[in-house]
Design an enzyme around this catalytic site. Structure first.
Site, mmCIF file in Angstrom:
data_model
loop_
_atom_site.group_PDB
_atom_site.id
_atom_site.type_symbol
_atom_site.label_atom_id
_atom_site.label_comp_id
_atom_site.label_asym_id
_atom_site.label_seq_id
_atom_site.Cartn_x
_atom_site.Cartn_y
_atom_site.Cartn_z
ATOM 1 N N CYS B 10 -0.251 -2.879 -0.879
ATOM 2 C CA CYS B 10 0.501 -1.658 -1.141
ATOM 3 C C CYS B 10 -0.143 -0.490 -0.377
ATOM 4 O O CYS B 10 -1.268 -0.610 0.103
ATOM 5 C CB CYS B 10 0.571 -1.369 -2.641
ATOM 6 S SG CYS B 10 -1.035 -1.203 -3.430
ATOM 7 N N CYS B 13 -3.701 0.476 -1.064
ATOM 8 C CA CYS B 13 -4.769 -0.394 -0.590
ATOM 9 C C CYS B 13 -5.228 0.020 0.804
ATOM 10 O O CYS B 13 -6.425 0.031 1.091
ATOM 11 C CB CYS B 13 -4.299 -1.844 -0.558
ATOM 12 S SG CYS B 13 -3.468 -2.384 -2.048
#
Lengths: 363, 78
Positions: B10, B13
């Protein structure tokens, strides 16, 4: 806010006494700041309505009965009101959430009996923080730690369904009754759906590898954090969430204002009104494949309701969009077999239908 | 030093990965960065909420993106 509350005070032996005194003093400053902030917030909030009236009718000079005047007044009043409510609630929720890490929640729920577990899981779903990309690891973490499947589902359903941004918007635009019923019914759907999934004994429809993955628990959630850091959590939550949703809120209110000022009275009654029984299931079916957030939709919903749409129908649509989104089910497909996903959609969908009809009966 | 970023990919991250790299550079540390994106690998580290950060195999931060300063503290605290 100043920078001093970012850092964690170093507690080496020599300066422990000093930092202890400094910490107490700091705490007072934090409380004072909080108090002043809330005072300023309240006094500003009280003046929003008179300001919007003065701005539209006196300063710009639009007559209150005119389309443009009514639309502009709606926009000027509702935009700051909703944004201010968002800031204060997201801040509060951010602080509360610093007490409930997913690791703690899991430890707490592991081995709980079904029915009681469903209730607790749904309640914890509101306050435990996680972003939607964590749904799968959370699911595996819970199930492998011995949290019953149905209880895990209650948690996973309640978390997106009872959403603090939606709660604020409902409160700000429809009043406390709507907000309370939304929260109550959202919790009910989460408890009920989890309970049914537990009763159906669907453990075999979880992908096998999930149970093989031994999740060794890390106690990273049990780090003790200070009150200052909890405040910081609150501020971070405001930054992150409000920065993300404010464009949707403003756009939603602008569209809502247009509907409010220009769409004729009772226009929506025939399409989304109480009289049309099929409007609730239709709203749910249309809602599921949509991916949107409550922030942009609720202001539009409010304007539609003002023009005769039924509140229950509108809410059922919103819950279907938030609670049953197609992208989320695609993510869950990694860990669940089709049969369980279909059951999940079926049960939650039924719950939403029930809520839609209930609202239409009450309001 | 081995910096591991745990996350299924995502946006948060990748922000964390950038922040961690920045922190390590600022400290002049000798590091290698590794991204764990497979859920099984992430679960083996005992992490349920992503993004997470591990230094030399031990998990330091879960479920949030820390600031560069915070990461520096964590790295130098070892």
């Amino acid at each position: 806010m100043s920078n001093q509350i970012i850092g964690t005070p170093a507690s080496t032996d020599q300066n422990e006494a000093v930092s202890e005194a400094g910490f107490k003093k700091n705490l007072w400053i934090i409380f004072l700041r909080l108090f002043l902030f809330i005072l300023a917030w309240l006094s500003l909030y009280v003046f929003l309505k008179p300001f919007a009236d003065w701005f539209t009718y006196k300063l710009i000079g639009l007559p209150p009965e005119s389309h443009l005047g009514s639309a502009l007044n709606f926009f000027v009043y509702d935009t700051p009101k909703v944004l201010m409510l968002l800031v204060i609630v997201v801040f509060g929720v951010g602080i509360i959430r610093s007490f409930f890490t997913p690791e703690r929640t899991r430890k707490f729920l592991a081995g709980k009996r079904e029915s009681l577990g469903n209730v607790l899981a749904a309640l914890l779903g509101i306050v435990t923080p996680f972003c939607s990309c964590s749904a799968v690891p959370l699911f595996i973490g819970f199930v492998t730690a011995g949290v019953p499947l149905g209880v895990t589902f209650s948690f996973l359903i309640s978390a997106p369904m009872v959403n603090e941004v939606a709660l604020v918007l409902l409160f700000g635009l429809f009043g406390w009754k709507a907000a309370l019923i939304y929260m109550g019914t959202g919790l009910f759907i989460a408890m009920f759906s989890g309970w049914v999934i537990g009763k159906l004994k669907m453990e075999k429809y979880v992908e096998e590898w999930v149970y093989e993955t031994g999740a060794n628990a890390v106690d990273s959630g049990d780090m003790r954090i200070s009150f200052e850091e909890r405040i910081r959590y609150g501020i971070d939550a405001v930054r992150e969430i409000v920065a993300k949703v404010w464009p949707y809120v403003v756009a939603g209110i602008a569209v809502g204002a247009g509907i409010h000022g220009y769409v004729p009275q009772d226009f929506m009654a025939s399409i989304m009104g109480k009289g049309t029984w099929w409007s609730v299931p239709l709203a749910v079916i249309i809602g599921i494949p949509m991916y949107s957030n409550a922030a942009g939709m609720i202001p539009i919903v409010q304007a539609l309701v003002g023009k005769g749409a039924a509140l229950g129908t509108a809410l059922a649509f919103m819950m279907a969009v938030i609670g049953l989104s197609l992208p989320e089910t695609v993510i869950l497909r990694k860990v669940l077999k089709m049969r369980l996903i279909a059951t999940f959609i079926g049960i939650v969908g039924t719950g939403i239908l029930f809520v839609g009809y209930l609202f239409n009966m009450i309001f | 030093m081995k910096i591991q970023i745990l996350g299924t990919g995502c946006p948060k991250c990748s922000t964390l990965a950038k922040q961690a790299e920045e922190a390590a550079k600022q400290l002049g540390a000798d590091y290698e960065i590794e991204k764990l994106t497979d859920i099984r690998d992430i679960m083996k580290m005992g992490v349920m909420t992503t993004p997470a950060l591990a230094i030399d195999g031990s998990v330091k931060i879960v479920g949030k993106v820390p600031t560069v300063e915070e990461i520096k503290k964590i790295i130098s605290g070892i």
